[in-house]
Design a protein around this motif. Structure first.
Motif, PDB file in Angstrom:
ATOM      1  N   GLY A 130       1.779   1.622   6.962  1.00  0.00           N
ATOM      2  CA  GLY A 130       2.721   2.517   6.310  1.00  0.00           C
ATOM      3  C   GLY A 130       2.041   3.742   5.725  1.00  0.00           C
ATOM      4  N   ALA A 131       0.882   3.526   5.112  1.00  0.00           N
ATOM      5  CA  ALA A 131       0.144   4.648   4.529  1.00  0.00           C
ATOM      6  C   ALA A 131      -0.352   5.604   5.609  1.00  0.00           C
ATOM      7  N   ALA A 132      -0.863   5.056   6.715  1.00  0.00           N
ATOM      8  CA  ALA A 132      -1.395   5.898   7.787  1.00  0.00           C
ATOM      9  C   ALA A 132      -0.289   6.727   8.437  1.00  0.00           C
ATOM     10  N   ILE A 176       7.566  10.413   0.837  1.00  0.00           N
ATOM     11  CA  ILE A 176       8.339   9.918   1.975  1.00  0.00           C
ATOM     12  C   ILE A 176       8.383   8.394   1.969  1.00  0.00           C
ATOM     13  N   ILE A 177       7.321   7.743   1.483  1.00  0.00           N
ATOM     14  CA  ILE A 177       7.328   6.278   1.403  1.00  0.00           C
ATOM     15  C   ILE A 177       8.339   5.808   0.357  1.00  0.00           C
ATOM     16  N   LEU A 178       8.350   6.461  -0.796  1.00  0.00           N
ATOM     17  CA  LEU A 178       9.313   6.074  -1.831  1.00  0.00           C
ATOM     18  C   LEU A 178      10.748   6.324  -1.368  1.00  0.00           C
ATOM     19  N   LEU A 179      10.967   7.415  -0.657  1.00  0.00           N
ATOM     20  CA  LEU A 179      12.307   7.700  -0.149  1.00  0.00           C
ATOM     21  C   LEU A 179      12.733   6.670   0.905  1.00  0.00           C
ATOM     22  N   LEU A 377       3.295   0.091  -3.975  1.00  0.00           N
ATOM     23  CA  LEU A 377       1.882  -0.124  -3.657  1.00  0.00           C
ATOM     24  C   LEU A 377       1.460   0.715  -2.456  1.00  0.00           C
ATOM     25  N   THR A 378       2.287   0.757  -1.414  1.00  0.00           N
ATOM     26  CA  THR A 378       1.973   1.579  -0.242  1.00  0.00           C
ATOM     27  C   THR A 378       1.902   3.056  -0.612  1.00  0.00           C
ATOM     28  N   ALA A 379       2.797   3.494  -1.505  1.00  0.00           N
ATOM     29  CA  ALA A 379       2.771   4.892  -1.939  1.00  0.00           C
ATOM     30  C   ALA A 379       1.491   5.221  -2.693  1.00  0.00           C
ATOM     31  N   VAL A 380       1.017   4.293  -3.530  1.00  0.00           N
ATOM     32  CA  VAL A 380      -0.228   4.522  -4.274  1.00  0.00           C
ATOM     33  C   VAL A 380      -1.422   4.586  -3.318  1.00  0.00           C
ATOM     34  N   VAL A 381      -1.457   3.664  -2.349  1.00  0.00           N
ATOM     35  CA  VAL A 381      -2.543   3.680  -1.353  1.00  0.00           C
ATOM     36  C   VAL A 381      -2.532   4.999  -0.592  1.00  0.00           C
TER      37      VAL A 381
END
Length: 629
Positions: A130-132, A176-179, A377-381
């Protein structure tokens, strides 16, 4: 009693906990989640997970640096290799309509400890993936605005020079991850609707690329004047295949969503086949038109499609390509965040992860806490960490999951029925059959009574009777272990024999011959035994050959990864073991099936169709029927 015996008994109980398997419940179709996904929904989930940034970046990179125009062949071979793993997922997803994907498949067939490690590994895989993807999405959008967003961030927040941290925080990617997490938390219907819309736009753009690309095609770009169709030879095609294999990662999201499918027995295998076929067609056709439009050596690896249209005088098409790329990456992002909390939910429901993550929102019927926590967590990473050193985790995590699913198919197909392993039951009463295992219960719920799995084929008993003399299932278990060991040995010889081990030629041939013979013998022993046959659910063909080849391929690809990836992966697994032994093993729901002592949960079926679950000591004989004394 000898002083060492209590300790030995405790150790035996402890080992029993590590290898205990999750039993199939009578209410396998009941769920707290909402069964609302059709075959089309699942298919588009799979397509959206596979056709992402790889179509717009990977095709140009592989064609320019690894294969040349033969990238089309590399995608064909990679699609066939991925099909072997996909068939394993299709069989399990149809048989076990529960969320959890490879974690659940390993739990019901191999054992609890391995299942937890696979689930723990999948969590890291989805977070990093997700982060990538969010970083790639942000970078693509930033490039459309001449990198003004990136330059603004560095100008106002400076540049970081710290280990493991990114050069600068990527607020756009984190946003974009949070959205996407907010959309996923609204329920499966909302996620599916958004995925349909974005997938439709992406597929229209892909169709436009293919049609216009073939119109602009120049067959001479595959000719000898430009280096030929395969300028890097056979080795280039094989190297390209190893890279292209990862383009098809993503069909497991279908299996992970099977608990929300309306008709999982039919929809899951059909959706996996359709999504893999559509993704393969897209990759093969796009890579073909890309190398036909302009010579492969003039491709721009970073934006191959947009640059190819620009070189042919169709610069305006680059904006359509950018739109399709952003839509495709957004669907990958949505599907990853859709699947991740469901893996966590499955582990929490089984008691192997913190119970709070088993909470399902009563209105949206989604695992809300898992979505919020792991989305954050993914957004922080994404915001803080340097992902370049972590992306190879995606490869090793996926390949390990594929390997265990293939092993699980073998275990399930050849698992000895409990009637053959319980002589007391067989001799005491023909009226009752005892169901110890997941495989046995599946035989109960299936239609028809096929040959008893795990037993030597009757036609071969006069010739291979020595395989039938040991305890029931011993030959099958030994063959599966031998198959896995020989697959590892084959992978080590093929991938490391020359480059790392520096074996002499005769040593290489000797090890290759020994491991190949062991592999073939294990296959033959398995093939000599009867398999479980069910008429009302999908079963993959050519078992044990296809799972065995999938295991070898996965090990070979894992051995191509760098040693630092293996070191980091080992550290992550050790952290997982701390969580399991600190929490999971003590809170596992399977503890409720095991009263003090070595007690096994069993099912007893009677001629009238009744099914009774009973806990008993393995040495006792079950009653013949409900009215037996």
């Amino acid at each position: 009693m000898a002083p060492g015996r209590p300790c030995a008994a405790g150790l035996a109980r402890f080992c029993q906990k590590l290898k205990r398997q999750k039993l199939l419940e009578d209410s396998a179709m009941e769920t707290s989640l909402q069964r609302c996904l059709s075959t089309l929904d699942l298919t588009l989930l799979g397509v959206g997970s596979m056709v992402g940034s790889g179509l717009y970046v990977l095709t140009g990179t592989v064609a320019k640096e690894v294969t040349g125009p033969a990238v089309t062949v590399a995608f064909v071979v990679a699609a066939v290799a991925s099909l072997m793993a996909a068939l394993c997922y299709a069989e399990f997803g149809a048989r076990v309509p529960r969320t959890g994907s490879a974690y659940l498949f390993t739990y019901v067939s191999v054992g609890e400890l391995w299942a937890f490690l696979i689930g723990w590994n999948l969590v890291l895989e989805y977070v990093i993936a997700g982060a990538a993807v969010a970083r790639a999405w942000s970078g693509y959008l930033d490039a459309m605005f001449d990198h003004r967003i990136h330059n603004f961030t560095e100008a106002h927040m400076g540049v970081w020079h710290m280990p493991f941290l990114a050069r600068s925080p990527d607020w756009l990617a984190a946003g974009i991850i949070l959205l996407a997490s907010a959309f996923v938390s609204c329920g499966a219907r909302v996620s599916s609707w958004l995925n349909h819309t974005l997938s439709a736009v992406s597929m229209v753009v892909i169709l436009f690329i293919i049609v216009l690309g073939f119109i602009l095609a120049r067959p001479s770009n595959w000719g000898a004047g430009e280096g030929g169709f395969s300028p890097f030879g056979f080795s280039g095609i094989m190297s390209g295949t190893a890279t292209c294999f990862y383009a098809f990662v993503g069909f497991d999201v279908i299996a992970a969503s099977s608990e929300e499918a309306r008709d999982p027995k039919r929809a899951v295998p059909l959706a996996i086949a359709l999504s893999l076929g559509l993704a393969a067609a897209a990759y093969i056709l796009v890579s073909a038109v890309l190398t036909l439009m302009i010579p492969w050596h003039s491709l721009n690896p970073n934006s191959a499609l947009a640059d190819a249209f620009y070189q042919r005088g169709y610069g305006w098409a680059g904006y359509l390509v950018a739109t399709g790329s952003i839509c495709a990456m957004t669907t990958v992002q949505l599907n990853g965040l859709f699947c991740l909390p469901r893996i966590i939910y499955a582990m929490a429901v089984d008691g192997l992860f913190f119970e709070a993550f088993a909470y399902v929102h009563p209105r949206t019927q989604v695992p809300l806490l898992g979505i919020l926590v792991f989305g954050a967590l993914t957004a922080v990473v994404t915001l803080l960490l340097d992902l370049d050193a972590l992306v190879q985790f995606l490869s090793i995590g996926t390949l390990l999951a594929y390997t265990f699913v293939a092993i699980s198919v073998l275990v399930l197909r050849f698992q000895t029925a409990s009637q053959s392993s319980s002589p007391g039951l067989a001799s005491s009463s023909p009226k009752a059959k005892e169901y110890n295992s997941f495989s046995d219960h599946l035989e109960l719920v299936g239609t028809g009574h096929g040959p008893e799995p795990g037993r030597l084929r009757p036609a071969l008993r006069p010739y291979l009777g020595f395989l039938h003399r040991g305890s029931p299932g011993a030959a099958v278990s030994g063959a599966i272990c031998g198959l896995v060991i020989s697959a590892i040995a084959l992978g080590c010889v093929l991938m490391l024999g020359h480059s790392v081990l520096h074996l002499p030629f005769w040593g290489f041939l000797l090890l290759l011959l020994c491991s190949s013979v062991m592999f073939l013998l294990s296959l033959l022993v398995l093939g000599a035994h009867q398999q479980q046959r069910l008429k009302d659910t999908f079963q993959m063909p050519l078992v044990p050959l296809i799972p065995a080849l999938s295991i070898v391929l996965n090990f070979c690809l894992m051995l191509k990864l760098s040693y630092l990836t293996w070191v980091r992966f080992t550290i992550w697994l050790l952290m997982g073991l701390l969580v399991y032994f600190g929490y999971g093993i003590w809170h596992s729901k399977e503890n409720k099936r095991e009263p003090p002592g070595l007690v096994t949960a069993r099912y007893v079926a009677f001629p009238d169709g009744g099914l009774e679950e009973m806990a008993q000591d393995p040495g006792r004989t079950p009653a013949e029927g409900p009215g037996s004394p």
